[in-house]
Design an enzyme around this catalytic site. Structure first.
Site, mmCIF file in Angstrom:
data_model
loop_
_atom_site.group_PDB
_atom_site.id
_atom_site.type_symbol
_atom_site.label_atom_id
_atom_site.label_comp_id
_atom_site.label_asym_id
_atom_site.label_seq_id
_atom_site.Cartn_x
_atom_site.Cartn_y
_atom_site.Cartn_z
ATOM 1 N N THR A 1 0.854 -1.188 0.000
ATOM 2 C CA THR A 1 0.000 0.000 0.000
ATOM 3 C C THR A 1 0.884 1.230 0.000
ATOM 4 O O THR A 1 1.611 1.482 0.958
ATOM 5 C CB THR A 1 -0.911 0.009 1.237
ATOM 6 O OG1 THR A 1 -1.833 -1.068 1.119
ATOM 7 C CG2 THR A 1 -1.694 1.309 1.319
ATOM 8 N N LYS B 1 -8.736 1.639 -3.064
ATOM 9 C CA LYS B 1 -8.450 1.318 -1.662
ATOM 10 C C LYS B 1 -8.880 2.457 -0.744
ATOM 11 O O LYS B 1 -9.442 2.237 0.340
ATOM 12 C CB LYS B 1 -6.969 1.011 -1.485
ATOM 13 C CG LYS B 1 -6.703 0.448 -0.098
ATOM 14 C CD LYS B 1 -5.572 -0.497 0.027
ATOM 15 C CE LYS B 1 -5.588 -1.026 1.469
ATOM 16 N NZ LYS B 1 -4.318 -1.581 1.871
ATOM 17 N N LYS C 1 -5.003 8.024 8.353
ATOM 18 C CA LYS C 1 -4.248 8.453 7.169
ATOM 19 C C LYS C 1 -5.079 8.256 5.899
ATOM 20 O O LYS C 1 -5.139 9.143 5.034
ATOM 21 C CB LYS C 1 -2.942 7.643 7.065
ATOM 22 C CG LYS C 1 -2.026 8.082 5.951
ATOM 23 C CD LYS C 1 -0.997 7.011 5.618
ATOM 24 C CE LYS C 1 -1.694 5.770 5.060
ATOM 25 N NZ LYS C 1 -0.842 4.621 4.800
#
Lengths: 286, 286, 286, 286
Positions: free
Chosen positions: C96, C171, C239
């Protein structure tokens, strides 16, 4: 000159009644605890034994009590204003009450033949003493005209806002803006100080720009000194924010920042600051 | 008296440079489009051909350009400030730039031997003309002291805020509070008018209380007249709100009402009001 | 059958590589700490000394490392993938990473003549072991087709989403929805329990309706047991919420509840729960 | 086996009563428009002329009517349930009513000697027909035990939740979570599609993960097809969100994302989607 009644001699009411007496009005006062009438009498006021007795002898009776329950209590019952008010006399409730209570009082007075104004005020102890309250009057317009000279003594402005309920609505609008301003100010102070800026420098910069306003100066000082001595209790602001958001629900008016502000004040209540000043919302932001 | 340079003669820069000339400073100007220098020259300014040429002959060079790209462009390259600045000379960038750009410029200047201040301003055309800007200075403190007489001509206050970045942070804090105030004001106006209150009456009541401030007066009039002639473009406010929320992310500072306000301004941008005045956020609230 | 490389044998990577070996692929592994390769070798994998060495001998090299820094490190430098990848070979980064990093890696690989896919996954340890990850692939479509058999072993679905950046965007969208769902769930649990409802009864009712989903079951149990053993660290969710809100800023897409959720997670970070599970947001709501 | 009454044969009530008849209960029905009783009678139900008449002959009488007004109307008055209910008989109101109404009905029934349960349901037409409603029962626990066999026919679960009011509270909690989930889902869909992702791909990825739930599948399809045929009217959801936020006010429970969601639904109402399905909130987000 018309004869004036004044019910309720708390911090606010006493200052307001005193200004009326000093301005030369013929004032008859009543208070639940009659000792509080003494100072007014020394200044030239008369005293009556019940709200009914005041209403019976006065052209216009003003009231300033603590909450909706008290406002209803002095109006209703055998000793209440409605029992004494004669055809054409006026009753002006300057307490802050919800719209249901205001309508209930209005109905009681008008059924008894009287005229009614709701006239909640914006401002606290100091403006009450200085006669610089902002008075938000709504209801019977002829009574408004009649009461205007007294309003001019108690406040610096007293616009006529329309039908019963509009005084309360104006107060919600104003307090909702106040709550929102205070919370964004507090978030800004917290953000600035965390980023290393000096708190006083932030206040100084704000005071020099187009956003300069007395509230930032007063509440900003309280935040910097971490002193939240109560002038306007936080829980009352949260109640007004709640009512403003509810009014938005009723009118299909989205109020996203007011709603976010309401949640911030609820968080402050949850954290135990309900009875501190509204500035204590800063404790959850900082 | 030291010799002063001024780069960028747009609406803001021209007014600021003119004030310096009128105050008797020995000013050398440069602008990308050199025609704009004419009026300054008539008033007694000198002209130079490049930012480098200005920096070579001035003790302190000020700059006021439109955006970070322009700010970098006049600093870098063979004709840029960094190429001309001599040991100990000063460069003061008064443009509004992000912190990365500010650091990049600071590095270019200090590597060339110069001293650097960032000094973004709060205020638009009128305060620039009147010499009443609020100047948010940060960086080299000795340069700040040296530039203070010029700041005093251009602005009504110019606090020294600390290391590079603190000028930008202060501006974000101030603009975030401005955006939040404006949006809660707009929500309040919308709520009040929907409930039947007169818009001007709301403005009058606000103007009489502790929240009274020039911005409500100015922007309130725009809302009532449905005229959003651009003074501060809405898209720039949304950018500042975004940067303020991002600074909160970096510092673990929750900012729920600022975040809600940011979304309101984004909605206004989405609705097509990006280039109108910040007051046009009212179009999505009303 | 093509030869496959796998870089990074952390919790996730090891499980994924093991599934590839067990499925009969010819797998060459590398890990910064080479001891972690042992178990894979026992199961039939080969080992190479550097990422470059893996890329040199494999048709497709997969990577699964902890963060953007590690992802860049194994790609760049004299021992990196880009140094070893031959014309036409493929590199699939399943870590990621932010979009800037992803583009940087894509550029390095394509400049070296290779083809590139970003393929971040949704799912944690258990789905990695079970081969039931959701793989979000974007980039070179011919490489996607070639990698599909391996994706089918590692995950239960692997849609092709478009150009580089779309895997990361998907995502963010999914995690933003997850964060929002979790926070409204937590607010509902807190409200219900404060009103006197039994927490387990709330979970049971939710599990019986159209909103029933595994996350509520798993995180609900954690909330009731006040046990926030970390499966997905709260700070990583914050985040992702921040990045999702920032993507909304870029696209002029208002996201008011996502923004409110972001502030809730920031508050949880500020309160010290950054390293606990995302369910620990309940500690600030309850 | 006890004799059962059923008042109100609208879409929901008819399906529920039919299930009771088919399960072999001895059911006596009543409906304001008596034609609607015909189908039930064909299936074996008896008919009575008034709610009072039903209550007089049944051990437990269930009711399922459209709103609080109707719920009060069938309970009060000379033909109401309270007029017919004998000592020890039971009344179960399955309509969705506010807590004030529920208490009023409870008082009327208990003063008449009856026992009372509030039992609002979660689920719409299809679950009513399938006997898979979620029944949220609160009030008299002995009546709950007695009604359980009937609940088991009408629903898939019927937990006992405590004192009068807890059924309504559970429904608010569940619907508040539903509204919040739907809005964050809608924001995510809008963000994803704006970033270039395929809407169906987003649904597929969500369906494959820990957040998979029937609501996303059903409402997601509606969003993609831009078809908001009403299953759950948006204005009812906004009302529940408002009541949930108000319950939070009462309990000092901050609910920032629920409040933001409430404002989104208000915006959708303002935009004219009050009578469309709750999924139409997507029209203001997309």
């Amino acid at each position: 000159m018309s004869r004036i009644g004044f019910l309720g001699l708390g911090i606010m009411g006493k200052a307001m009644a005193l200004n009326l007496v000093k301005a030369g009005f013929d004032v008859t006062v009543w208070n639940r605890d009659s000792h509080k009438c003494d100072e007014l009498v020394e200044q030239g006021a008369r005293v009556a034994a019940t709200p009914k007795a005041v209403a019976q002898v006065c052209d216009i009776t003003f009231a300033m009590v603590a909450d909706p329950q008290a406002a209803l209590a002095i109006c209703q019952g055998e000793n209440g204003v409605a029992a004494g008010i004669a055809e054409g006399r006026g009753y002006v409730d300057m307490s802050t009450v919800d719209d249901t209570t205001s309508l209930e009082i209005a109905n009681a007075i008008t059924h008894a033949g009287g005229r009614f104004l709701e006239a909640p005020v914006s401002g606290t102890k100091k403006p009450a003493e200085d006669g610089t309250l902002v008075i938000l009057a709504a209801g019977d317009e002829s009574l408004y005209q009649q009461a205007k000279p007294a309003f001019d003594v108690m406040g610096k402005m007293a616009p006529y806002l329309g039908a019963i309920g509009q005084g309360a609505n104006m107060k919600l609008v104003v307090n909702m803006i106040m709550g929102g301003m205070l919370n964004i100010f507090s978030e800004g102070m917290a953000l600035g100080q965390k980023s290393g800026l000096d708190g006083q420098a932030i206040l100084d910069v704000l005071a020099a720009g187009a956003m300069a306003n007395p509230m930032f100066t007063i509440k900003g000082k309280m935040c910097l000194e971490d002193n939240y001595a109560t002038s306007f209790p936080l829980k009352h602001m949260q109640k007004d924010l709640r009512l403003a958001v509810a009014l938005g629900d009723k009118l299909d008016q989205p109020l996203p920042t007011a709603a976010a502000t309401n949640e911030a004040f609820k968080q402050a209540k949850k954290a135990g600051y309900a009875d501190e000043d509204i500035a204590a919302v800063h404790k959850i932001n900082r």
